[in-house]
Motif scaffolding. Structure first.
Motif, PDB file in Angstrom:
ATOM      1  N   LYS A 114       0.833  -1.193   0.000  1.00  0.00           N
ATOM      2  CA  LYS A 114       0.000   0.000   0.000  1.00  0.00           C
ATOM      3  C   LYS A 114       0.883   1.264   0.000  1.00  0.00           C
ATOM      4  CE  LYS A 114      -2.088   1.083   3.765  1.00  0.00           C
ATOM      5  NZ  LYS A 114      -3.026   1.093   4.925  1.00  0.00           N
ATOM      6  N   THR A 117       2.571   1.631  -3.398  1.00  0.00           N
ATOM      7  CA  THR A 117       1.607   2.131  -4.395  1.00  0.00           C
ATOM      8  C   THR A 117       1.388   3.630  -4.225  1.00  0.00           C
ATOM      9  OG1 THR A 117       0.519  -0.032  -4.426  1.00  0.00           O
ATOM     10  CG2 THR A 117      -0.717   1.835  -5.277  1.00  0.00           C
ATOM     11  N   LEU A 118       1.360   4.077  -2.964  1.00  0.00           N
ATOM     12  CA  LEU A 118       1.178   5.499  -2.690  1.00  0.00           C
ATOM     13  C   LEU A 118       2.357   6.314  -3.234  1.00  0.00           C
ATOM     14  CD1 LEU A 118      -0.449   7.752  -1.340  1.00  0.00           C
ATOM     15  CD2 LEU A 118       0.789   7.260   0.798  1.00  0.00           C
ATOM     16  N   SER A 120       4.328   5.446  -5.732  1.00  0.00           N
ATOM     17  CA  SER A 120       4.252   5.409  -7.197  1.00  0.00           C
ATOM     18  C   SER A 120       3.180   6.357  -7.719  1.00  0.00           C
ATOM     19  CB  SER A 120       3.961   3.981  -7.672  1.00  0.00           C
ATOM     20  OG  SER A 120       5.006   3.115  -7.300  1.00  0.00           O
ATOM     21  N   TYR A 121       2.074   6.447  -6.970  1.00  0.00           N
ATOM     22  CA  TYR A 121       0.974   7.306  -7.396  1.00  0.00           C
ATOM     23  C   TYR A 121       1.373   8.781  -7.350  1.00  0.00           C
ATOM     24  CZ  TYR A 121      -3.666   9.402  -7.598  1.00  0.00           C
ATOM     25  OH  TYR A 121      -4.758  10.148  -7.954  1.00  0.00           O
ATOM     26  N   THR A 122       2.127   9.135  -6.309  1.00  0.00           N
ATOM     27  CA  THR A 122       2.534  10.540  -6.168  1.00  0.00           C
ATOM     28  C   THR A 122       3.650  10.927  -7.142  1.00  0.00           C
ATOM     29  OG1 THR A 122       4.094   9.893  -4.408  1.00  0.00           O
ATOM     30  CG2 THR A 122       1.884  10.604  -3.746  1.00  0.00           C
ATOM     31  N   PRO A 124       4.448  10.041 -11.017  1.00  0.00           N
ATOM     32  CA  PRO A 124       4.039   9.279 -12.209  1.00  0.00           C
ATOM     33  C   PRO A 124       5.214   8.742 -13.017  1.00  0.00           C
ATOM     34  CG  PRO A 124       3.206  11.559 -12.297  1.00  0.00           C
ATOM     35  CD  PRO A 124       4.037  11.435 -11.055  1.00  0.00           C
TER      36      PRO A 124
END
Length: 576
Positions: A114, A117-118, A120-122, A124
């Protein structure tokens, strides 16, 4: 004999003799030389400007790529720092490694995944993020069927190294069946246990490389080369570019990015300017030829008319009207030529008048002469009678008078030396002193260097005679005759301290009627002398008289040297 002056003979052979050919050549040179000079300077300037423009464009794009790559590597570095043991994710990873129960480990990994993923999301630009053991290269997180099971960083090209991290790439992504190139960072997370060194692997997503290494940004054929901080080539695009232009930019991390540009594309923009400049130059050349032809017509046509007018003069057609070409400069030349033609006619008339005047003077002189043979014979008879009667004073008087008449009435030439005039003047003075009972005194002051000066005959005696006639009459006086050189000319002056004359009396000296009424001496007046001087020396020369009543009179002649040819000609005419 005509002689062509101007250019040396070795250059004259290279230049056409005809004016129209010279006009065409020099007009072409006048048009082509500035065209070549300006064209050359323009080409050099524009070539330099376009070259700088292309170079600045490539260099600017290259700097932007280096900056973007540096930003991307910085993002990798920041993301990897969040995944070490000291962070929240790192502590969960340490707990994950210490668990033996599979269910607990699965639940714990969910929390780790989790956080990953956070991250990676912040960001791009990030792609795969995995933990692995540095000694075995095995992943320590649950195996993902879409990625490789092992992470062998020794097989990756090294881009740059830090204290506990290393940048790699570009190389093929660890995603299975992926054809995309990526950059990555491997950072040491920490030591777990005694023999379990843990590291984190972070790579970029598939878009980063394609955006950074997009050759379309240069609008020309190009290829990339990337060198690591150690100077080794880590990436090179395949290309068939020969003799490329190479531009390089080094980053602050030590690695270098180079761009290879196709020389044909590199020069295309500069060559496109030539495609415009060459037709323009040809057009300018055609215009220069057209202007040369126009200048030739404009100059050569009036010259033909001038040539025709000169031909008319050579054929003695002096009174035909001239045809003006209608161009100011040539009109001025032809108008002045017409004035010259009229002046030639006037000079010809003047020459004819002078010849008539000359003949008139000779006739006038003959009118004043009496038969010299009769006078000489009579005087010789008187002289012999005086000698027989021992009258020495009369003998001297008759001898001086005979010499005077022989000189004045003789025909041995009109040009004599000054010393001859002086000798005859002395005889004349002797006669007049006897006549006037020595009531006057004459001083002759002639410099030795001017005695050989050649002058017209019979000019001194009439001047002295005028001083006697107008100056003294019943009073004693002094007459001074001087001759000297002044500014290369002979100055003859006869001055007296007699009664002087008024301006009206001076004018009457040159009046024909007054001279005819007064037959003093041999009867030759001052006007005759004045005419003789002007005949030999020109109208600008003549007898100058200055006088004041009660103070005396001065008469002067300023005579330039007579050329030998003129003197001999005058001598010959006089003896004819």
């Amino acid at each position: 004999m005509l002689k062509a002056d101007g250019l040396p003979s070795r250059y004259r052979r290279l230049i056409p003799y005809a004016l129209h050919s010279r006009i065409i050549i020099f007009t072409l040179l006048a048009a082509l030389l500035p065209l070549l000079l300006i064209g050359g300077l323009s080409y050099g300037s524009i070539y330099f400007i376009l070259q700088n423009k292309v170079e600045r464009g490539v260099q600017t794009a290259l700097k932007q790529k280096v900056t973007n790559l540096e930003v991307m590597l910085s993002n990798l570095d920041m993301a990897s720092k969040q995944l070490v043991f000291e962070g929240s994710i790192g502590s969960n990873l340490r707990d994950y490694l210490s668990l033996d129960d599979a269910i607990q480990k699965s639940n714990m990994y969910k929390d780790i995944d989790k956080y990953i993923t956070l991250i990676s999301y912040t960001n791009p630009q990030l792609g795969m993020i995995e933990y692995f053991l540095s000694n075995t290269h095995e992943m320590i997180t649950p195996y993902n069927s879409y990625s490789s099971k092992r992470i062998d960083e020794n097989a990756f090209p090294v881009l740059a190294k830090g204290n506990n991290y290393t940048f790699y790439g570009p190389y093929r992504s660890l995603y299975i069946n992926s054809q995309n190139n990526v950059f990555s960072i491997v950072r040491s997370v920490g030591q777990y246990g005694q023999n379990l060194p843990v590291a984190v692997y972070v790579e970029t997503n598939f878009k980063v490389f394609s955006e950074l290494f997009n050759v379309e940004t240069f609008s020309m054929s190009a290829a990339h080369r990337l060198y690591g901080a150690d100077g080794k080539l880590v990436y090179s695009e395949k290309t068939d570019i020969k003799n490329p232009h190479i531009f390089s930019e080094q980053s602050e991390m030590g690695w270098t990015l180079s761009i290879l540009i196709d020389p044909e594309d590199y020069n295309r923009e500069k060559q496109s300017w030539l495609r415009i400049a060459i037709p323009a130059s040809v057009l300018c050349l055609l215009l220069a030829l057209l202007i040369s032809w126009g200048v030739w017509r404009m100059i050569y046509g009036p010259l033909i008319k001038l040539k025709e007018e000169i031909k008319k003069v050579s054929q003695s057609h002096f009174h035909e009207p001239i045809n003006l070409p209608g161009m100011k400069e040539f009109d001025d030349v032809l108008i002045k030529f017409d004035h010259m033609r009229l002046r030639i006619v006037e000079l010809m008339d003047e020459i004819e008048q002078k010849e008539r005047k000359k003949r008139h003077l000779e006739v006038e002189k003959l009118m004043y002469q009496i038969n010299p043979h009769f006078i000489h014979n009579t005087l010789n008879t008187v002289q012999w009678i005086a000698m027989l009667n021992q009258q020495d004073e009369i003998v001297k008087l008759i001898a001086a008078f005979t010499r005077l008449l022989n000189y004045n009435l003789g025909k041995e030439g009109r040009i004599v030396h000054l010393y001859e005039e002086v000798e005859v003047l002395r005889d004349y003075i002797k006669l007049q002193q006897i006549r006037y009972n020595y009531k006057f005194h004459v001083e002759i002051e002639v410099e030795e260097e001017v005695l050989q000066w050649r002058i017209p005959r019979f000019i001194l005696q009439p001047l002295v005679e005028n001083s006697l006639y107008h100056g003294f009459k019943n009073n004693d006086g002094i007459i001074t005759v001087t001759g000297r050189i002044t500014d290369g000319k002979l100055l003859i002056e006869v001055a007296d301290n007699g009664a002087g004359m008024t301006p009206e009396e001076i004018d009457r000296l040159f009046d024909d009627q007054q001279q005819q009424q007064r037959k003093a001496g041999l009867g030759i007046g001052l006007r005759f002398i004045n005419n003789v001087i002007r005949m030999h020396y020109g109208e600008e020369h003549g007898l100058q008289v200055s006088s004041q009543p009660g103070k005396g009179t001065a008469m002067s002649l300023l005579l330039p040297p007579l050329c030998e040819e003129e003197a001999e000609q005058a001598q010959g005419e006089g003896g004819a």
